[in-house]
Design an enzyme around this catalytic site. Structure first.
Site: not given
Ligand code: NAP
Ligand code: 8YV
Length: 324
Positions: A234, A263, A281
Site C-alpha cells: 500500500r 491513488e 495498482h
Molecule cells: P497476510 O497473509 O496477512 O501477510 C501479511 C504479512 O505482513 C505477514 O507476514 C505479517 O506478519 C506482516 N506484517 C503485518 N503487519 C506488519 C508490521 N507492522 N510490520 C512488519 N510486518 C507486518 O497478507 P497478504 O495476503 O500476503 O497481503 C498483504 C498485503 O498486500 C495486503 O494487505 C494488501 O495491502 C497488499 N496487496 C496489494 C495488492 C496490489 O494489487 N498491489 C494486491 C494484493 C494485496 P506479522 O503479523 O508477523 O508481522
Molecule cells: C485490488 C489489492 O486492486 O487485494 C488487494 O488488497 O490491493 C488489489 O488486489 C484492490 O483491492 C481493488 O479494490
C-alpha cells in the site's frame, strides 16, 4: 425503488461478478450510479444489511452509522485498510476480504516489476520506440545477479513471491513482527538491520495505522546506494516524500511502485523521474483473478444471507462472533 424481502446491499462502486449477480440475491444499490449519493443512502438505509466495497469510498464510521441494520461489509481485495474494521468489530459487523485467490497474480506482477526496475526494461522499450536504437545500443543496466532480496511481509503473497525468487537463484530473507510459519528463510525482527544487509526490499504487508511509513528515511538510507525498493503493498507503507528525496539524492538506486499514498494521484516528482517504474495498482488486475476475487465477495455475501455465515471473515471480526 421497490422494497423487496431480499436483504438490502450497497455497492460502493463497480465490482466485477458482484454487480452481475447481486440482484438475484439482494435488493442492490450502486452508490457510484446514484445522482445524489446521500439521498440514496438516506432513502434505503433502513433496509441495508450489507455493503460490498472495492475501496472506491472509505467504509468508515460516518457511512456505517447511517445504516442501523448493517451486518456485513464484504471487501473486494485482501487488503481492507479502507474499511474501519475496529468500528465494525465494536458494532458487531463482520468484515470479509478475498485472501489467497490473488496470491499467484500479485506475485507474478511483483516479479515483473522487480525485473523491469532492475533491468530498466520500460526505459529500454521507450528508447526503442523513440528511434534511439538506430543511433547506439541501449546502455547496460544493473542486475539481479548476486542480490539479496529482503521481503517485508512473509504472509500469503510474500511466500508466493519468495517461491518464485528461489528459481532466480538469489538470496532471500524477510522481515515481519513474528517469524512466519513455514518460511525457512532468515527472519529479521529489525527492519533497518535487514535493509542494511540486502540490495532489494520487496514490500508486501497490509496497509493501515500499524504499517504507516514503515519504509522511512532511515530504512532507505540503510538500503543504500545500490538498493532498489519494490512496493506492491500500500502507498501508506512508504513515506513517499522520504522516498522521493532518497531517489533524488541517490541514497537508493531505484524503485518500482504499484501503489501510492493518494491513488490515483501520483506525485509529479515520481512521474518526472525516468529511473523509477510506476504501475497503476495492477497487482491483481487480470480478468481471471479479478473474477475470482469478485466471486469470493459474492460467495461471502450469499453464504451470510443464507444464514451459513461468511466464508472469509478477517481476523478482527471472527465468525461466529467470539464472546468477550
Ligand atoms: P497476510 O497473509 O496477512 O501477510 C501479511 C504479512 O505482513 C505477514 O507476514 C505479517 O506478519 C506482516 N506484517 C503485518 N503487519 C506488519 C508490521 N507492522 N510490520 C512488519 N510486518 C507486518 O497478507 P497478504 O495476503 O500476503 O497481503 C498483504 C498485503 O498486500 C495486503 O494487505 C494488501 O495491502 C497488499 N496487496 C496489494 C495488492 C496490489 O494489487 N498491489 C494486491 C494484493 C494485496 P506479522 O503479523 O508477523 O508481522
Ligand atoms: C485490488 C489489492 O486492486 O487485494 C488487494 O488488497 O490491493 C488489489 O488486489 C484492490 O483491492 C481493488 O479494490
Amino acid at each position: 425503488m421497490v422494497p423487496t424481502s431480499k436483504p438490502g446491499l450497497i455497492l460502493t462502486g463497480s465490482l466485477i461478478v458482484v454487480e452481475e449477480h447481486a440482484k438475484e440475491f439482494f435488493e442492490a444499490y450502486n452508490l457510484a450510479k446514484a445522482k445524489d449519493r446521500d439521498a440514496l443512502i438516506a432513502e434505503v438505509a433502513p433496509r441495508i444489511r450489507a455493503i460490498a466495497t472495492g475501496g472506491q469510498l472509505p467504509v468508515n464510521a460516518a457511512l456505517m452509522e447511517k445504516l442501523p441494520k448493517l451486518e456485513i461489509v464484504a471487501n473486494f481485495g485482501v487488503g481492507y485498510d479502507s474499511v474501519d474494521v475496529k468500528w465494525a468489530a465494536a458494532h458487531g459487523i463482520v468484515v470479509t476480504n478475498t485472501p489467497d485467490v490473488l496470491n499467484e497474480e500479485v506475485a507474478d506482477t511483483t516479479i515483473a516489476l522487480l525485473l523491469q526496475t532492475v533491468r530498466r526494461l520500460p526505459q529500454a522499450e521507450r528508447y526503442l520506440r523513440a528511434g534511439k536504437w538506430l543511433e547506439k545500443p541501449f546502455p547496460l543496466s544493473p542486475t539481479l545477479r548476486d542480490r539479496t532480496i529482503g521481503i517485508v511481509g512473509m504472509g500469503r503473497i510474500g511466500k508466493a513471491i519468495a517461491k518464485r525468487l528461489e528459481a532466480f537463484g538469489v538470496s532471500i530473507v524477510y522481515h515481519s513482527r513474528k517469524p512466519a510459519a513455514g518460511a525457512s528463510y532468515q527472519h529479521y525482527p529489525d527492519l533497518v538491520a535487514m535493509a542494511r544487509d540486502v540490495d532489494v526490499l520487496v514490500v508486501i504487508v497490509p496497509g493501515g495505522a500499524g504499517t504507516k511509513n514503515l519504509i522511512n528515511a532511515e530504512v532507505l538510507k540503510a538500503l543504500g546506494a545500490d538498493g532498489i525498493l519494490i512496493n506492491v503493498a500500500r502507498g501508506s507503507v512508504v513515506d513517499e516524500p522520504a522516498l522521493i528525496e532518497a531517489l533524488r539524492s541517490k541514497t537508493i538506486l531505484s524503485a518500482g511502485l504499484d501503489v501510492f499514498a493518494d491513488e490515483p494521484r501520483v506525485p509529479k516528482e515520481l512521474i518526472e523521474m525516468d529511473e523509477v517504474v510506476l504501475l497503476p495498482h495492477v497487482g491483481s488486475a487480470s480478468h481471471y483473478t479479478r473474477r475470482a476475487m469478485g466471486q469470493l465477495v459474492l460467495d461471502n455475501l450469499v453464504s451470510w444471507a443464507k444464514g451459513a455465515g461468511p466464508l472469509t471473515p478477517v481476523a478482527e471480526t471472527p465468525w461466529p462472533p467470539q464472546r468477550k
